[in-house]
Design a protein around this motif. Structure first.
Motif, mmCIF file in Angstrom:
data_model
loop_
_atom_site.group_PDB
_atom_site.id
_atom_site.type_symbol
_atom_site.label_atom_id
_atom_site.label_comp_id
_atom_site.label_asym_id
_atom_site.label_seq_id
_atom_site.Cartn_x
_atom_site.Cartn_y
_atom_site.Cartn_z
ATOM 1 N N LEU A 157 -3.477 6.917 -1.005
ATOM 2 C CA LEU A 157 -3.675 5.792 -1.907
ATOM 3 C C LEU A 157 -5.156 5.513 -2.112
ATOM 4 N N GLY A 196 -9.479 0.203 -2.875
ATOM 5 C CA GLY A 196 -9.224 -0.061 -1.466
ATOM 6 C C GLY A 196 -10.426 -0.680 -0.772
ATOM 7 N N GLU A 209 3.165 3.586 0.967
ATOM 8 C CA GLU A 209 3.060 2.435 0.077
ATOM 9 C C GLU A 209 3.495 1.133 0.747
ATOM 10 N N GLN A 212 -1.423 -3.648 0.735
ATOM 11 C CA GLN A 212 -2.648 -3.253 0.051
ATOM 12 C C GLN A 212 -3.706 -4.337 0.058
ATOM 13 N N ARG A 270 -6.776 1.101 3.374
ATOM 14 C CA ARG A 270 -7.184 -0.031 4.199
ATOM 15 C C ARG A 270 -8.136 0.460 5.292
#
Length: 250
Positions: free
Chosen positions: A5, A11, A41, A45, A73
């Motif tokens: 991601l 991020g 996922e 987030q 993260r």
């Protein structure tokens, strides 16, 4: 699948220390270990999260950290204070946002306070509740320490997100002095839905409640590990290990 991601401009920012670690450790780990993610996922987030993980190998913290980074993260581990005393390493650990813990002392409360402050700022705290690599004969999660439970009672609106992992310990086992890198070790990490601890929201955070919360967390991890392994979860009590257990086995 291992779809990341994190991508440029997206991020949490990681900073210089994490940049060095990614280049020096995580790129080689991606070459040495075949890593697969499930449900990446499900890692929140935005906002704070308490991430709890079963502990199967001395190298799995690197793999867990890589997963959280790939999930866009920045992980903050609660780590033994002795690591922070190592020159250069200690400075890098602090720069990465990790929190030193001196077990069995008043200083442990300061560590929890620092973790609560990090959560209040929207951070992700990662804990291995077992406190050590599992000694369960079949690799299942053991009884846990109450650190994660204590942290949640101080931040009860923060989700407790489980990560189950399995695989690398079959070829990298430092307890048995076994390191086999060919074929490449395979390791799978799976993120689950937040653990439901709502029954404890109105409970006083006494010793009994903390142990019950910890039991719920560890049993959930055991169930998620069973699903990952494709076998039924064991019934009955969690394995309890202590130095006395080790001496008795010897």
């Amino acid at each position: 699948m291992t779809r990341k991601l994190r991508r440029p401009g997206y991020g949490e920012r990681v900073g210089w220390a994490w940049g060095i670690v990614i280049a020096v450790l995580y790129v080689p780990f991606s070459t040495l270990v075949k890593i697969r993610y499930r449900n990446l996922e499900k890692l929140p987030q935005t906002g704070p999260a308490i991430v709890v993980v079963n502990h199967v190998s001395h190298v799995d913290p690197f793999l867990v950290a890589k997963m959280v980074l790939d999930g866009a993260r920045r992980p903050r581990f609660l780590a033994k204070d002795t690591i922070f005393a190592v020159p250069v390493v200690g400075a890098a650990m602090r720069a990465m946002g990790h929190i030193p813990v001196k077990r069995g002392s008043v200083d442990a409360r300061e560590s929890l306070a620092a973790a609560v402050q990090s959560l209040a700022a929207g951070g992700v705290i990662v804990l291995h509740p077992e406190g050590t690599v599992t000694r369960d004969p079949d690799g299942w999660p053991m009884t846990g320490k109450t650190g994660a439970a204590r942290l949640w009672t101080l931040s009860p609106d923060v989700p407790v997100v489980p990560i189950a992992q399995w695989g690398v310990q079959q070829q990298i086992d430092l307890y048995r002095k076994k390191v086999k890198l060919v074929p490449r070790p395979r390791h799978v990490l799976s993120i689950g839905d937040p653990i439901d601890l709502s029954a404890f929201r109105d409970r006083a955070p006494n010793a009994a409640a903390l142990h019950e919360i910890t039991e719920v967390i560890m049993r959930r991890l055991r169930q998620d590990v069973a699903e990952l392994r494709g076998v039924p979860a064991p019934e009955g009590k969690l394995f309890r290990w202590s130095r006395a257990t080790r001496k008795g086995a010897g």
